[in-house]
Design a protein around this motif. Sequence first.
Motif, short mmCIF file in Angstrom:
data_model
loop_
_atom_site.label_atom_id
_atom_site.label_comp_id
_atom_site.label_asym_id
_atom_site.label_seq_id
_atom_site.Cartn_x
_atom_site.Cartn_y
_atom_site.Cartn_z
N LEU A 327 1.52 36.49 24.88
CA LEU A 327 0.63 35.86 23.91
C LEU A 327 -0.06 36.93 23.06
O LEU A 327 -0.41 36.69 21.91
N GLU A 372 -6.74 36.15 16.77
CA GLU A 372 -5.78 35.18 16.26
C GLU A 372 -5.69 33.91 17.09
O GLU A 372 -5.37 32.85 16.59
N ARG A 373 -5.93 34.01 18.39
CA ARG A 373 -5.72 32.86 19.27
C ARG A 373 -6.99 32.53 20.05
O ARG A 373 -7.08 32.83 21.25
N ALA A 375 -8.12 29.82 21.27
CA ALA A 375 -7.98 28.88 22.40
C ALA A 375 -7.47 29.58 23.65
O ALA A 375 -7.62 29.05 24.75
N GLU A 376 -6.85 30.74 23.49
CA GLU A 376 -6.23 31.40 24.65
C GLU A 376 -6.92 32.72 25.02
O GLU A 376 -6.37 33.51 25.77
N HIS A 379 -7.48 33.33 28.88
CA HIS A 379 -6.25 33.66 29.60
C HIS A 379 -5.82 35.10 29.31
O HIS A 379 -5.47 35.86 30.21
N ARG B 62 -1.38 28.06 15.76
CA ARG B 62 -1.37 29.25 16.58
C ARG B 62 -2.75 29.49 17.19
O ARG B 62 -2.89 29.78 18.36
N SER B 64 -5.10 27.26 17.66
CA SER B 64 -5.55 26.21 18.59
C SER B 64 -4.78 26.26 19.90
O SER B 64 -5.12 25.56 20.85
N GLY B 65 -3.74 27.06 19.96
CA GLY B 65 -2.97 27.18 21.19
C GLY B 65 -1.83 26.17 21.27
O GLY B 65 -1.03 26.20 22.19
N SER B 68 1.75 27.49 21.43
CA SER B 68 2.35 28.02 22.65
C SER B 68 3.18 26.97 23.38
O SER B 68 3.82 27.26 24.38
N GLY B 73 7.52 31.11 23.04
CA GLY B 73 6.34 31.66 22.38
C GLY B 73 6.67 32.38 21.09
O GLY B 73 5.96 33.27 20.66
N TRP B 133 0.49 20.11 26.30
CA TRP B 133 -0.45 21.19 26.01
C TRP B 133 -1.35 21.46 27.22
O TRP B 133 -1.53 22.59 27.65
N TYR B 137 -1.71 24.79 29.50
CA TYR B 137 -3.00 25.46 29.60
C TYR B 137 -3.45 25.56 31.06
O TYR B 137 -3.81 26.64 31.54
#
Lengths: 458, 234
Positions: A327, A372-373, A375-376, A379, B62, B64-65, B68, B73, B133, B137
């Motif tokens: 990621l 950039e991410r 939401a992640e 993690h 990208r 907001s996830g 993935s 990916g 999703w 997650y």
Amino acid sequence: MQAETKLPAPDFLPEEAFDAVYKVGQADIVVGIPSYNNAGTIGHVTRAAQAGLERYFPQLKAVIINSDGGSSDGTRQAVLASRLDSSRLLLLNTPLFPVHRLSFPYHGIPGKGSAFRLIFQMASMLGARGCVVIDSDLRSITPEWIDLLLRPVLHAGFDFTAPFYQRHKYDGTITNSIVYPLTRALYGLRVRQPIGGDFGLSLRMLNRYLSRRDWQGNAARYGIDIWMTTIAIAEGFRVCQSFLGAKLHDPKDPGTDLSEMLHQVVGSVFALMQEYEPVWKRTSSSRDVDLFGFPFGVGLDPVEVDTGRMLGVFHRAARELRDVWALALQPATLKELGRVSATLDSGSADGFHLDDELWARVVMEFALAWRERPAERGHMLRSLTSLYLARVASFVLESRDLLSDQVEDRIERLCLTFERLKPSLISSWDRVTGPAQSAARGPGDASDGARAEVMLED
Amino acid sequence: MFQLAERIARDTMERLSRLTTAHLPALLAALSILLVAWCLAAGMRWLLMRVFRGARIDQFLRRSGIASLLPGGGPVHATQVAARGAYWATLTGGFLLALSAFDTQLTSRMIEWVLLMVPKLFAGAVIMVAGLWASRYLGRSALIWAFNEGIPHSRRISDAVRVVVIFVTVVVAADYLNFARNVFLASFILIIGGAMLAGALALGLGGRKIVERRLESKDSGKTEKPEPAAWKHL
């Protein structure tokens, strides 16, 4: 005396703290000690602080404030009960005022940052000209620390004194491998211990911290030290360092999760990168910072490091966390990490080496992915732990036979690698569009860091 | 022989002529509708490409996830996916409209079924995407947590979490679509119940020794020495 800057209503202060401010009225110096179950060491820290205040600032009115996170081992009682036998300290001056000792439980998110907030707020309300914060688990603190941290603020016009310690070559590895090289490369100041934990601050600096709105995130916890240092540097406050000697402290709370700590510290660095983008983009090199005190060599506690275990974690992570690393990391970086991990396949760590450039790229790519991410973020940062362990293990293996000066040279080399790769970080940063500027700044702040940059160059 | 062949040819021509007279207008209408639908679909694809690129939808996905969710990916091309989706949806709509030009019982029933199902299918698809999703997650959260805690087989734990979440999503989507509702619900209850029982047994059997040790140390007044932290020097 109230601070001039208009500050938000301190609703996080406990009632008894208001009463104490009312009773004390005014103070020239505040020494803050955040704590959580530190009954074993806090008495010594409090006595050292009191001795420092009486010996070096006898003419000034001082208060020691302990901000406690709900200790169950009698930490607060230890602060209030600590007594200093002044006659044995050969104090040359007779203090004009008694040093008040206060202890309060702080409210809000449990963490060092929340504890600091209470101390800063009280110091600001008391109109303190200078404030020192020191860790409560220190075993090597001496009265001189108070002088060394405070004097540059009170007598030389500095706003922020960072500590400069002698540490064992394997101690402070988050500082040595991530925070110092990255902060130095970004903001151009060589503050050697940006997350040292013991700082001297001016009233102007305190009020700046208090006026910010981002006290609820990582700044409330372990991210507070780098948060304070970065704001001081990036906003152009006058920053210096003081040599304090050895830093010997209790091991961190065993319950503290390394991954969580790393997440908070590195998350704080990345969040501030976002905020101070205009400042660090315009900074192209680094320079030394004024160092006060008299540097000397000291004996240090030995630090045992189990590299086998660290490399075992990394080797397993290379198989299991690869998707999470993907990621954040570029395919080329991932491939290289795979190659590094493959050297462990034989079960021997002999050929293991995670070089400076690869490590700098890993950190920078994580910073880009953090932007950039959103939401992640959690993690990604938690998956950084195994990479960090690999880097520490590699460093330990390489520096096993090196003396402390040679280790400093190694760290200097790593810093130069970060500085060399900074232009590529900037160009990648520009390709990645992040969210709108953080709303962390308080009212009336520099809108784009331009003011801060001008002051940096002064 | 010759007469027979002539009669067959004449019958065939008559039948063809009848068929053509009866269905040609509908066929022409259907073809025209298809042509218009194709033009509309192409226009829609072009428009969406421009609008989504302007709105930076790929970047949003990208960040907001959601991106993935894509296997591997790799880089996201949600703009292309959405534009292609709209293209094919418009073409499918045009095809259904073209079918309606024939005005037969079969085509009417097909169209009615599709029109009734489209909103439900759309909602079902949204449930599935959200579930996928969430499974990614939560699976990733479990993986990182288990790994950092040093729990062996963290990948398997992550896979198990992912499968459970996907399964719950399928049950919810099936329930919403009224599709084999009882079968999914019953199997869901059976699997979750079985997993809980297995977990309880494992915890009970595995934790017996720990409880015994605790009780023994409590009886003897000793307290267990905490294990030193592995990374305290860091």
